[in-house]
Design a protein around this motif. Structure first.
Motif, PDB file in Angstrom:
ATOM      1  N   THR A 199       0.878  -1.172   0.000  1.00 22.86           N
ATOM      2  CA  THR A 199       0.000   0.000   0.000  1.00 22.86           C
ATOM      3  C   THR A 199       0.912   1.216   0.000  1.00 22.86           C
ATOM      4  OG1 THR A 199      -0.051   0.182   2.402  1.00 22.86           O
ATOM      5  CG2 THR A 199      -1.760  -1.210   1.360  1.00 22.86           C
ATOM      6  N   VAL A 200       0.342   2.365  -0.247  1.00 25.15           N
ATOM      7  CA  VAL A 200       1.148   3.588  -0.221  1.00 25.15           C
ATOM      8  C   VAL A 200       1.745   3.796   1.166  1.00 25.15           C
ATOM      9  CG1 VAL A 200       1.064   6.099  -0.390  1.00 25.15           C
ATOM     10  CG2 VAL A 200      -0.028   4.709  -2.118  1.00 25.15           C
ATOM     11  N   ASP A 201       0.906   3.650   2.182  1.00 26.58           N
ATOM     12  CA  ASP A 201       1.403   3.874   3.537  1.00 26.58           C
ATOM     13  C   ASP A 201       2.502   2.880   3.900  1.00 26.58           C
ATOM     14  OD1 ASP A 201      -0.155   6.112   4.061  1.00 26.58           O
ATOM     15  OD2 ASP A 201      -1.818   4.924   4.845  1.00 26.58           O
ATOM     16  N   HIS A 202       2.350   1.619   3.499  1.00 31.68           N
ATOM     17  CA  HIS A 202       3.410   0.648   3.787  1.00 31.68           C
ATOM     18  C   HIS A 202       4.689   1.019   3.045  1.00 31.68           C
ATOM     19  CE1 HIS A 202       5.797  -2.906   4.292  1.00 31.68           C
ATOM     20  NE2 HIS A 202       5.942  -2.932   2.980  1.00 31.68           N
ATOM     21  N   LEU A 203       4.574   1.244   1.754  1.00 29.57           N
ATOM     22  CA  LEU A 203       5.757   1.486   0.924  1.00 29.57           C
ATOM     23  C   LEU A 203       6.606   2.649   1.416  1.00 29.57           C
ATOM     24  CD1 LEU A 203       7.291   0.643  -1.677  1.00 29.57           C
ATOM     25  CD2 LEU A 203       5.880   2.303  -2.890  1.00 29.57           C
ATOM     26  N   PHE A 204       5.959   3.719   1.862  1.00 32.68           N
ATOM     27  CA  PHE A 204       6.700   4.927   2.234  1.00 32.68           C
ATOM     28  C   PHE A 204       6.935   5.083   3.736  1.00 32.68           C
ATOM     29  CE2 PHE A 204       4.934   5.961  -1.926  1.00 32.68           C
ATOM     30  CZ  PHE A 204       6.089   6.369  -2.582  1.00 32.68           C
ATOM     31  N   THR A 205       6.220   4.323   4.575  1.00 38.62           N
ATOM     32  CA  THR A 205       6.369   4.550   6.014  1.00 38.62           C
ATOM     33  C   THR A 205       6.799   3.335   6.815  1.00 38.62           C
ATOM     34  OG1 THR A 205       4.030   4.116   6.501  1.00 38.62           O
ATOM     35  CG2 THR A 205       4.638   6.386   5.961  1.00 38.62           C
ATOM     36  N   THR A 206       6.263   2.150   6.521  1.00 40.13           N
ATOM     37  CA  THR A 206       6.559   0.998   7.371  1.00 40.13           C
ATOM     38  C   THR A 206       7.385  -0.092   6.704  1.00 40.13           C
ATOM     39  OG1 THR A 206       4.438  -0.051   6.819  1.00 40.13           O
ATOM     40  CG2 THR A 206       4.509   1.352   8.796  1.00 40.13           C
ATOM     41  N   CYS A 207       7.664   0.023   5.438  1.00 35.81           N
ATOM     42  CA  CYS A 207       8.540  -0.931   4.753  1.00 35.81           C
ATOM     43  C   CYS A 207       9.930  -0.848   5.383  1.00 35.81           C
ATOM     44  CB  CYS A 207       8.603  -0.594   3.273  1.00 35.81           C
ATOM     45  SG  CYS A 207       9.760  -1.619   2.337  1.00 35.81           S
ATOM     46  N   SER A 208      10.547  -1.979   5.604  1.00 36.08           N
ATOM     47  CA  SER A 208      11.864  -1.981   6.252  1.00 36.08           C
ATOM     48  C   SER A 208      12.899  -1.191   5.445  1.00 36.08           C
ATOM     49  CB  SER A 208      12.345  -3.414   6.493  1.00 36.08           C
ATOM     50  OG  SER A 208      12.432  -4.120   5.272  1.00 36.08           O
ATOM     51  N   VAL A 209      12.787  -1.214   4.131  1.00 35.08           N
ATOM     52  CA  VAL A 209      13.713  -0.438   3.293  1.00 35.08           C
ATOM     53  C   VAL A 209      13.456   1.056   3.496  1.00 35.08           C
ATOM     54  CG1 VAL A 209      14.390   0.089   0.915  1.00 35.08           C
ATOM     55  CG2 VAL A 209      13.986  -2.290   1.604  1.00 35.08           C
ATOM     56  N   ALA A 210      12.188   1.463   3.483  1.00 32.82           N
ATOM     57  CA  ALA A 210      11.852   2.881   3.679  1.00 32.82           C
ATOM     58  C   ALA A 210      12.284   3.363   5.057  1.00 32.82           C
ATOM     59  CB  ALA A 210      10.356   3.106   3.480  1.00 32.82           C
ATOM     60  N   ILE A 211      12.110   2.534   6.068  1.00 29.04           N
ATOM     61  CA  ILE A 211      12.522   2.922   7.424  1.00 29.04           C
ATOM     62  C   ILE A 211      14.021   3.190   7.468  1.00 29.04           C
ATOM     63  CG2 ILE A 211      12.824   2.062   9.784  1.00 29.04           C
ATOM     64  CD1 ILE A 211      10.067   0.678   9.435  1.00 29.04           C
ATOM     65  N   ARG A 212      14.800   2.339   6.807  1.00 32.35           N
ATOM     66  CA  ARG A 212      16.258   2.565   6.778  1.00 32.35           C
ATOM     67  C   ARG A 212      16.611   3.820   5.992  1.00 32.35           C
ATOM     68  NH1 ARG A 212      17.638  -3.664   5.955  1.00 32.35           N
ATOM     69  NH2 ARG A 212      16.426  -3.173   4.133  1.00 32.35           N
ATOM     70  N   VAL A 213      15.868   4.085   4.915  1.00 36.95           N
ATOM     71  CA  VAL A 213      16.107   5.310   4.140  1.00 36.95           C
ATOM     72  C   VAL A 213      15.784   6.538   4.991  1.00 36.95           C
ATOM     73  CG1 VAL A 213      15.305   6.684   2.177  1.00 36.95           C
ATOM     74  CG2 VAL A 213      15.804   4.255   1.876  1.00 36.95           C
ATOM     75  N   TRP A 214      14.636   6.539   5.669  1.00 38.47           N
ATOM     76  CA  TRP A 214      14.261   7.690   6.495  1.00 38.47           C
ATOM     77  C   TRP A 214      15.211   7.878   7.669  1.00 38.47           C
ATOM     78  CZ3 TRP A 214      11.786  11.121   4.093  1.00 38.47           C
ATOM     79  CH2 TRP A 214      10.768  10.819   3.192  1.00 38.47           C
ATOM     80  N   THR A 215      15.729   6.779   8.219  1.00 36.68           N
ATOM     81  CA  THR A 215      16.704   6.886   9.309  1.00 36.68           C
ATOM     82  C   THR A 215      17.981   7.552   8.803  1.00 36.68           C
ATOM     83  OG1 THR A 215      15.793   4.946  10.404  1.00 36.68           O
ATOM     84  CG2 THR A 215      18.045   5.563  10.996  1.00 36.68           C
ATOM     85  N   ALA A 216      18.467   7.104   7.645  1.00 37.01           N
ATOM     86  CA  ALA A 216      19.676   7.700   7.062  1.00 37.01           C
ATOM     87  C   ALA A 216      19.421   9.154   6.672  1.00 37.01           C
ATOM     88  CB  ALA A 216      20.131   6.892   5.851  1.00 37.01           C
ATOM     89  N   PHE A 217      18.242   9.442   6.163  1.00 41.15           N
ATOM     90  CA  PHE A 217      17.866  10.809   5.796  1.00 41.15           C
ATOM     91  C   PHE A 217      17.933  11.725   7.019  1.00 41.15           C
ATOM     92  CE2 PHE A 217      14.680  14.153   5.445  1.00 41.15           C
ATOM     93  CZ  PHE A 217      14.928  14.691   4.198  1.00 41.15           C
TER      94      PHE A 217
END
Length: 153
Positions: free
Chosen positions: A37-55
């Motif tokens: 889902t959009v919310d999963h892909l951008f907020t709770t996906c493990s890859v997105a979480i690592r991207v947001w952490t690095a960001f």
């Protein structure tokens, strides 16, 4: 892309299935653990979480936690800084969303996984080009940008 998201028009696998498009799986192509889902892909996906952490680390802002996509679009308002910094952070957030979406498409259509490190590299590159080509920031350097994107303020 953010506009399409707000209209629930991004062609995630769940949205495609809802529109009766025959797809073999609705699982997230980046992590493979949950429905895309959009919310999963951008907020709770493990890859997105690592991207947001690095960001967050790169921008020297507190850790970022999102529950919905709309939370992402509001993050610049939570940063206690001047208007220029808010604009740069907002632009980088939009670039980050675009890079996550682009990586998702790369995985879906080319069957090639992208790592969070690759995504962050692209965010830095696209962000640098965007800021560098603004009249008031044409003096920034790549080395300094990679260390901290708000150094010129």
């Amino acid at each position: 892309m953010a506009w399409r998201r707000n209209l629930d028009r991004l062609p995630t696998k769940v949205n495609l299935r809802r529109r009766n498009v025959d797809i073999p799986s609705v699982m997230c192509p980046l992590c493979g653990d949950y429905e895309e889902t959009v919310d999963h892909l951008f907020t709770t996906c493990s890859v997105a979480i690592r991207v947001w952490t690095a960001f967050g680390t790169w921008c020297n802002i507190p850790p970022l936690f999102f529950f919905e996509f709309k939370d992402i679009l509001e993050i610049h308002k939570l940063i206690k800084s001047d208007k220029k910094a808010e604009k740069i952070i907002y632009g980088l957030v939009i670039i980050t969303c675009w890079c996550i979406w682009k990586s998702r498409n790369h995985t879906v259509f080319n069957q090639m996984k992208c790592s969070p490190v690759d995504i962050i590299g692209e965010i830095k590159s696209r962000g640098f080009a965007w800021v560098k080509n603004r009249n008031s920031y044409n003096y920034i350097t790549w080395v300094d940008w990679c260390k901290y994107p708000l150094y010129m303020l």
